[in-house]
Design a protein around this motif. Structure first.
Motif, PDB file in Angstrom:
ATOM      1  N   TYR A   1       3.990   6.116 -10.269  1.00 41.90           N
ATOM      2  CA  TYR A   1       3.123   5.562  -9.230  1.00 41.90           C
ATOM      3  C   TYR A   1       2.741   6.661  -8.249  1.00 41.90           C
ATOM      4  CZ  TYR A   1       4.914   1.062 -10.905  1.00 41.90           C
ATOM      5  OH  TYR A   1       5.255  -0.013 -11.678  1.00 41.90           O
ATOM      6  N   VAL A   2       1.486   6.650  -7.858  1.00 37.48           N
ATOM      7  CA  VAL A   2       0.953   7.568  -6.852  1.00 37.48           C
ATOM      8  C   VAL A   2       0.607   6.759  -5.611  1.00 37.48           C
ATOM      9  CG1 VAL A   2      -0.825   9.263  -6.313  1.00 37.48           C
ATOM     10  CG2 VAL A   2       0.032   9.063  -8.648  1.00 37.48           C
TER      11      VAL A   2
ATOM     12  N   TYR B   1      -2.447   2.782  -4.043  1.00 36.80           N
ATOM     13  CA  TYR B   1      -1.497   2.941  -5.145  1.00 36.80           C
ATOM     14  C   TYR B   1      -2.245   3.005  -6.474  1.00 36.80           C
ATOM     15  CZ  TYR B   1       2.440   1.730  -2.073  1.00 36.80           C
ATOM     16  OH  TYR B   1       3.385   1.714  -1.073  1.00 36.80           O
ATOM     17  N   TRP B   2      -1.825   3.955  -7.322  1.00 35.28           N
ATOM     18  CA  TRP B   2      -2.261   4.045  -8.700  1.00 35.28           C
ATOM     19  C   TRP B   2      -1.046   4.232  -9.595  1.00 35.28           C
ATOM     20  CZ3 TRP B   2      -4.664   6.873  -4.796  1.00 35.28           C
ATOM     21  CH2 TRP B   2      -5.989   6.518  -4.499  1.00 35.28           C
TER      22      TRP B   2
ATOM     23  N   LEU C   1       3.271  -3.460  -6.914  1.00 38.17           N
ATOM     24  CA  LEU C   1       2.956  -4.545  -7.833  1.00 38.17           C
ATOM     25  C   LEU C   1       1.470  -4.634  -8.140  1.00 38.17           C
ATOM     26  CD1 LEU C   1       5.304  -7.329  -6.400  1.00 38.17           C
ATOM     27  CD2 LEU C   1       5.717  -5.807  -8.327  1.00 38.17           C
ATOM     28  N   THR C   2       0.630  -4.175  -7.228  1.00 39.26           N
ATOM     29  CA  THR C   2      -0.822  -4.265  -7.437  1.00 39.26           C
ATOM     30  C   THR C   2      -1.449  -2.910  -7.732  1.00 39.26           C
ATOM     31  OG1 THR C   2      -1.213  -4.056  -5.044  1.00 39.26           O
ATOM     32  CG2 THR C   2      -0.954  -6.283  -5.942  1.00 39.26           C
ATOM     33  N   ALA C   3      -0.637  -1.914  -8.115  1.00 36.71           N
ATOM     34  CA  ALA C   3      -1.169  -0.585  -8.393  1.00 36.71           C
ATOM     35  C   ALA C   3      -2.148  -0.642  -9.565  1.00 36.71           C
ATOM     36  CB  ALA C   3      -0.033   0.384  -8.706  1.00 36.71           C
TER      37      ALA C   3
ATOM     38  N   GLU D   1       2.517  10.849  -2.439  1.00 36.77           N
ATOM     39  CA  GLU D   1       3.871  10.693  -2.947  1.00 36.77           C
ATOM     40  C   GLU D   1       3.810  10.143  -4.363  1.00 36.77           C
ATOM     41  OE1 GLU D   1       6.621   9.276   0.600  1.00 36.77           O
ATOM     42  OE2 GLU D   1       4.677   8.238   0.620  1.00 36.77           O
ATOM     43  N   VAL D   2       4.785  10.546  -5.182  1.00 36.94           N
ATOM     44  CA  VAL D   2       4.866  10.105  -6.578  1.00 36.94           C
ATOM     45  C   VAL D   2       6.239   9.473  -6.785  1.00 36.94           C
ATOM     46  CG1 VAL D   2       4.689  10.764  -9.002  1.00 36.94           C
ATOM     47  CG2 VAL D   2       3.302  11.944  -7.288  1.00 36.94           C
TER      48      VAL D   2
END
Length: 287
Positions: A159-160, A72-73, A50-52, A106-107
């Motif tokens: 997401y990464v 997280y990105w 949620l905060t990526a 991880e993706v």
């Protein structure tokens, strides 16, 4: 008096110079973007989905973090592209560490399904003397459509997640750094025609996904003969009044059936028999 007049004339003479210098100052490049128009690297990372932090196309990330944090990105990918995520992790000084560390990238897609890496080093372990680690993950080509159970990559937001999977307990909390670069090969012209069409991305794209994903076209709802019965702000009142009337009618019919089960009440029903008519003798005659 002469001194005051001379000061006023000098101030008026400086006004044209100030007016010419103002546009030059406003034309200076913004510090958030480079001279070539490439967005400046992001300096923050989220701690959950949620905060990526959303990355624009071509934007990198250079983040200072702590060992043990989840980073997280989010970035966007469209059909026909094959995204590749490259990461460089700068470890804490070897004199402060107490053993080897293992980092993992991880993706996930927009539905938070973990996507498989077709190439690259997804897990890397560095001994105590190592100064940095290199991680990478190449996804499959983003498809135009897929079955819900297949889990294939579809257009939308990805997401990464970078995390430490194994490290000595005293090393948790040591300073670390991460450099992220996302690249993609191919475009919509390279997408394989598969006879289907995706109505919308996996999730409404935000940030980086807004410039690559297509917006979903509005779908008209089908009309049926009973559609008007269940729509409208006053339809519930019609159903409430009708239901109340049917409940009252059922109550009256039930009362009639239970109050007169044989249809007609007999004349002698409920009559009190005369006293002593059913008795064969008085108490005085009994032994």
């Amino acid at each position: 008096m002469r001194t005051t007049i001379r000061g006023a004339l000098a101030a008026l003479a400086l006004l044209p110079a100030l007016a010419l210098g103002a546009p030059a100052a406003s034309a200076a490049p913004s510090p958030t973007a480079s001279a070539g128009g490439t967005p400046a690297p992001a300096t923050k990372a989220g701690t959950s989905f949620l905060t990526a932090v959303n990355l624009s196309p071509g934007q990198d990330a250079n983040v200072a973090a702590s060992t043990g944090d989840y980073l997280y990105w989010a970035f966007g990918a469209s059909e026909g592209q094959t995204p590749t995520v490259n990461l460089t992790v700068n470890l804490a000084p070897s004199t402060d560490r107490h053993g080897p560390q293992t980092w993992t990238v991880e993706v996930f897609d927009g539905l938070r399904r973990r996507q498989a890496c077709t190439a690259g080093t997804q897990n890397a372990t560095g001994d105590q003397s190592a100064g940095s680690l290199a991680l990478s993950c190449t996804l499959r080509e983003v498809r135009t459509w897929a079955e819900p159970w297949s889990g294939d990559p579809l257009p939308g937001t990805y997401y990464v997640r970078l995390s430490v999977t194994d490290a000595p307990q005293p090393d948790l909390g040591l300073p670390a750094g991460a450099q992220l670069h996302v690249s993609a090969k191919g475009n919509a012209d390279n997408a394989q025609p598969e006879g289907g069409e995706l109505k919308a991305p996996l999730v409404p794209p935000v940030g980086g996904g807004a410039s690559t994903a297509k917006a979903a076209a509005p779908v008209a709802q089908k009309e049926h003969w009973y559609t008007g019965w269940f729509s409208g702000w006053n339809s519930r009142w019609y159903w409430t009044i009708g239901g109340g009337f049917l409940a009252a009618l059922a109550g009256v019919l039930g009362y009639k059936l239970t109050r007169h089960p044989r249809g007609r009440r007999p004349g002698h029903y409920g009559a009190v028999p005369p006293q002593g008519s059913h008795q064969h003798g008085s108490y005085a005659d009994r032994p």
